[in-house]
Motif scaffolding. Sequence first.
Motif, PDB file in Angstrom:
ATOM      1  N   ALA A   1       9.023  88.490  47.096  1.00 39.29           N
ATOM      2  CA  ALA A   1       7.794  88.941  48.070  1.00 39.29           C
ATOM      3  C   ALA A   1       8.137  90.276  48.865  1.00 39.29           C
ATOM      4  O   ALA A   1       9.248  90.147  49.179  1.00 39.29           O
ATOM      5  CB  ALA A   1       7.432  87.735  48.816  1.00 39.29           C
ATOM      6  N   LEU A   2       7.238  91.120  48.809  1.00 41.04           N
ATOM      7  CA  LEU A   2       7.663  92.320  49.406  1.00 41.04           C
ATOM      8  C   LEU A   2       7.104  92.422  50.851  1.00 41.04           C
ATOM      9  O   LEU A   2       5.869  92.165  51.145  1.00 41.04           O
ATOM     10  CB  LEU A   2       7.489  93.539  48.820  1.00 41.04           C
ATOM     11  CG  LEU A   2       7.878  93.584  47.143  1.00 41.04           C
ATOM     12  CD1 LEU A   2       7.139  94.547  46.353  1.00 41.04           C
ATOM     13  CD2 LEU A   2       9.361  93.573  47.238  1.00 41.04           C
ATOM     14  N   PRO A   3       8.083  93.024  51.655  1.00 45.01           N
ATOM     15  CA  PRO A   3       7.279  93.576  53.091  1.00 45.01           C
ATOM     16  C   PRO A   3       6.359  94.515  53.218  1.00 45.01           C
ATOM     17  O   PRO A   3       6.425  95.460  51.929  1.00 45.01           O
ATOM     18  CB  PRO A   3       8.369  93.677  53.959  1.00 45.01           C
ATOM     19  CG  PRO A   3       9.341  94.428  53.124  1.00 45.01           C
ATOM     20  CD  PRO A   3       9.142  93.561  51.772  1.00 45.01           C
ATOM     21  N   PRO A   4       5.448  94.825  54.047  1.00 44.83           N
ATOM     22  CA  PRO A   4       4.726  96.090  53.931  1.00 44.83           C
ATOM     23  C   PRO A   4       5.545  97.212  53.999  1.00 44.83           C
ATOM     24  O   PRO A   4       6.634  97.040  54.603  1.00 44.83           O
ATOM     25  CB  PRO A   4       3.639  95.864  55.264  1.00 44.83           C
ATOM     26  CG  PRO A   4       3.770  94.398  55.639  1.00 44.83           C
ATOM     27  CD  PRO A   4       4.966  93.882  55.090  1.00 44.83           C
ATOM     28  N   GLY A   5       4.936  98.128  53.607  1.00 40.87           N
ATOM     29  CA  GLY A   5       5.447  99.734  53.735  1.00 40.87           C
ATOM     30  C   GLY A   5       6.530 100.049  52.379  1.00 40.87           C
ATOM     31  O   GLY A   5       6.695  99.169  51.367  1.00 40.87           O
TER      32      GLY A   5
ATOM     33  N   ALA B   1      14.460 103.167  46.554  1.00 36.87           N
ATOM     34  CA  ALA B   1      14.586 102.902  45.179  1.00 36.87           C
ATOM     35  C   ALA B   1      16.179 103.011  45.320  1.00 36.87           C
ATOM     36  O   ALA B   1      17.001 102.962  46.275  1.00 36.87           O
ATOM     37  CB  ALA B   1      14.361 104.405  44.459  1.00 36.87           C
ATOM     38  N   GLY B   2      16.650 102.393  44.015  1.00 38.12           N
ATOM     39  CA  GLY B   2      18.161 102.399  43.711  1.00 38.12           C
ATOM     40  C   GLY B   2      18.640 100.968  43.895  1.00 38.12           C
ATOM     41  O   GLY B   2      17.827  99.916  43.709  1.00 38.12           O
ATOM     42  N   THR B   3      19.914 100.772  43.834  1.00 38.36           N
ATOM     43  CA  THR B   3      20.530  99.319  43.812  1.00 38.36           C
ATOM     44  C   THR B   3      21.101  99.263  45.207  1.00 38.36           C
ATOM     45  O   THR B   3      21.722  99.902  45.809  1.00 38.36           O
ATOM     46  CB  THR B   3      21.553  99.645  42.757  1.00 38.36           C
ATOM     47  OG1 THR B   3      20.937  99.718  41.272  1.00 38.36           O
ATOM     48  CG2 THR B   3      22.385  97.924  42.690  1.00 38.36           C
ATOM     49  N   LEU B   4      20.902  97.697  45.711  1.00 42.16           N
ATOM     50  CA  LEU B   4      21.312  97.300  46.967  1.00 42.16           C
ATOM     51  C   LEU B   4      21.913  95.899  46.622  1.00 42.16           C
ATOM     52  O   LEU B   4      21.496  95.344  45.623  1.00 42.16           O
ATOM     53  CB  LEU B   4      20.479  97.115  48.099  1.00 42.16           C
ATOM     54  CG  LEU B   4      19.628  98.771  48.363  1.00 42.16           C
ATOM     55  CD1 LEU B   4      18.560  98.302  49.393  1.00 42.16           C
ATOM     56  CD2 LEU B   4      20.577  99.691  48.906  1.00 42.16           C
TER      57      LEU B   4
ATOM     58  N   TRP C   1      18.661  93.854  50.520  1.00 42.22           N
ATOM     59  CA  TRP C   1      17.232  93.740  50.434  1.00 42.22           C
ATOM     60  C   TRP C   1      16.730  92.663  51.170  1.00 42.22           C
ATOM     61  O   TRP C   1      15.545  92.905  51.746  1.00 42.22           O
ATOM     62  CB  TRP C   1      17.257  93.211  48.804  1.00 42.22           C
ATOM     63  CG  TRP C   1      17.493  94.214  47.831  1.00 42.22           C
ATOM     64  CD1 TRP C   1      18.148  94.259  46.912  1.00 42.22           C
ATOM     65  CD2 TRP C   1      16.530  95.648  47.522  1.00 42.22           C
ATOM     66  NE1 TRP C   1      18.129  95.315  46.105  1.00 42.22           N
ATOM     67  CE2 TRP C   1      17.002  96.160  46.788  1.00 42.22           C
ATOM     68  CE3 TRP C   1      15.256  96.024  48.371  1.00 42.22           C
ATOM     69  CZ2 TRP C   1      16.655  97.479  46.018  1.00 42.22           C
ATOM     70  CZ3 TRP C   1      14.846  97.278  47.795  1.00 42.22           C
ATOM     71  CH2 TRP C   1      15.387  98.011  46.875  1.00 42.22           C
ATOM     72  N   GLN C   2      17.429  91.584  51.523  1.00 37.36           N
ATOM     73  CA  GLN C   2      16.929  90.495  52.598  1.00 37.36           C
ATOM     74  C   GLN C   2      16.753  90.880  53.988  1.00 37.36           C
ATOM     75  O   GLN C   2      15.826  90.833  54.768  1.00 37.36           O
ATOM     76  CB  GLN C   2      17.923  89.545  52.526  1.00 37.36           C
ATOM     77  CG  GLN C   2      17.229  88.303  53.309  1.00 37.36           C
ATOM     78  CD  GLN C   2      17.976  86.854  53.274  1.00 37.36           C
ATOM     79  OE1 GLN C   2      17.953  86.158  52.366  1.00 37.36           O
ATOM     80  NE2 GLN C   2      18.976  86.627  53.945  1.00 37.36           N
TER      81      GLN C   2
ATOM     82  N   PRO D   1      16.459  80.386  49.058  1.00 32.60           N
ATOM     83  CA  PRO D   1      17.366  81.457  49.387  1.00 32.60           C
ATOM     84  C   PRO D   1      17.841  82.064  48.198  1.00 32.60           C
ATOM     85  O   PRO D   1      18.014  81.503  47.231  1.00 32.60           O
ATOM     86  CB  PRO D   1      18.552  80.668  50.205  1.00 32.60           C
ATOM     87  CG  PRO D   1      18.441  79.304  49.648  1.00 32.60           C
ATOM     88  CD  PRO D   1      17.073  79.104  49.386  1.00 32.60           C
ATOM     89  N   PHE D   2      18.283  83.449  48.448  1.00 35.84           N
ATOM     90  CA  PHE D   2      19.280  84.010  47.279  1.00 35.84           C
ATOM     91  C   PHE D   2      20.498  83.317  47.102  1.00 35.84           C
ATOM     92  O   PHE D   2      21.203  82.943  48.425  1.00 35.84           O
ATOM     93  CB  PHE D   2      19.356  85.457  47.801  1.00 35.84           C
ATOM     94  CG  PHE D   2      17.994  86.474  47.587  1.00 35.84           C
ATOM     95  CD1 PHE D   2      17.165  86.559  46.482  1.00 35.84           C
ATOM     96  CD2 PHE D   2      17.801  86.896  48.640  1.00 35.84           C
ATOM     97  CE1 PHE D   2      16.050  87.147  46.291  1.00 35.84           C
ATOM     98  CE2 PHE D   2      16.368  87.703  48.735  1.00 35.84           C
ATOM     99  CZ  PHE D   2      15.592  87.864  47.541  1.00 35.84           C
ATOM    100  N   ARG D   3      21.104  83.461  45.852  1.00 38.39           N
ATOM    101  CA  ARG D   3      22.464  83.070  45.848  1.00 38.39           C
ATOM    102  C   ARG D   3      23.401  84.259  45.875  1.00 38.39           C
ATOM    103  O   ARG D   3      22.942  85.247  45.493  1.00 38.39           O
ATOM    104  CB  ARG D   3      22.917  82.255  44.495  1.00 38.39           C
ATOM    105  CG  ARG D   3      22.015  80.841  44.924  1.00 38.39           C
ATOM    106  CD  ARG D   3      22.289  79.924  43.581  1.00 38.39           C
ATOM    107  NE  ARG D   3      21.635  80.399  42.529  1.00 38.39           N
ATOM    108  CZ  ARG D   3      21.806  80.337  41.259  1.00 38.39           C
ATOM    109  NH1 ARG D   3      22.788  79.300  40.963  1.00 38.39           N
ATOM    110  NH2 ARG D   3      21.145  80.874  40.037  1.00 38.39           N
TER     111      ARG D   3
END
Length: 406
Positions: free
Chosen positions: A251-255, A259-262, A267-268, A279-281
Amino acid sequence: MIVHKVMRRVGGVALAAALSLSMIGAAPAFADAGFQNWVAGFRKTAAEAGISCGTYDRAFRGVTEADPEVLEKARYQPEFTAPVWDYFDNRVHEESIANGRAMARKWKPWLDRIESRFGVDRYVLLAIWSMESNYGEILKNPAAMRNVVRSLATLAYADPRRAKFARTQLIAALRILQTGDIDERHLTGSWAGAMGHTQFIPTSYQAYAVDMDGNGHRDIWNSVPDALATAANLLRKNGWQSGKTWGYEVALPPGKLPAGTLTLAQWQNLGVTRANGKPFRNMSDKATLKVPDGRGGPAFLMLRNFYVIKKYNNADKYALAVGLLADQIAGYGSLAQDWQRPFTKLSFVEKQELQKRLSENGYYDGKFDGRIGQGSRDAIKAFQAQIGVEQDGNPSMEVLKYLRSK
């Protein structure tokens, strides 16, 4: 594209290049003589590659003319570009999920061994099997299977754009015959030479094929263990990370997001969370955000294994479909955010009913297989034209209701 199916897809886009009109339009007698001369001339090339005269003669016994259906498929340029929801609806559905679970039970002892040996998730292998040959059902259709030697020789002879690649694949196919893994009568595949349950072209077969069942032959045509192990070997050798997933629906926040890799932790911190609330692992794992249907559709963070799946077929949609199907076969549930369809979706059974009713009304003459291809779309459009509504060709509940009322 799949590394073993470059003849069919490059960069995730279906190959469809026009052939020489003069070649295709040639009189049969001329074409046959020309093809036979090409076969005679290629014998020297094969010999220089270590192919014996006996193997060559066996391979080309009865192959006296180019395959016109191969030429037709090679030059076919589809006019319809499927929207993203259509691609997934035709691949990740009730039947493919149920069949995958049935195959997981049926082949569990072998899947246990394959997973233990190669470290590749069994559900990903089942999803690939589904995507490539509908769990082997395609191999049972004689109309879909062609003589690989004849197909590749046809392309090498008659298709300048594919000739170099086809020659390479033809030599590899002859080597497969020479090793005795399969005989010439059973060396079958797609029009472009993709072979077996998991659809490998000859060079990739040579690179990855595995004799998993231990019978002395690497038989991806008849041995499901060999075919699934061969797919697992391809993924492992291309960097599959054992015990890790391919990615997450998020699910994405507004705004705007970068781009690219994080890392998942980064990302969290930007407000990206798993769509199911879990939760992510492995928070240090790196991921790339993809929104194949725009911000209004489902969003995904893709991890390393997603890109390994793309070594099988270099298309985001393919790798995502494999991941989504694998997750549903494993019982992890469907998407939290559905694709943005401009109509009410049908179930798989309802799509079969749609095709049957279109057939009963004289609009459709194909199979009632629940897969909405161009034939089904054309039939829907013809029916929509007859009833005076927009001709979008979509397999919608609205169209099915019209048909039920007739």
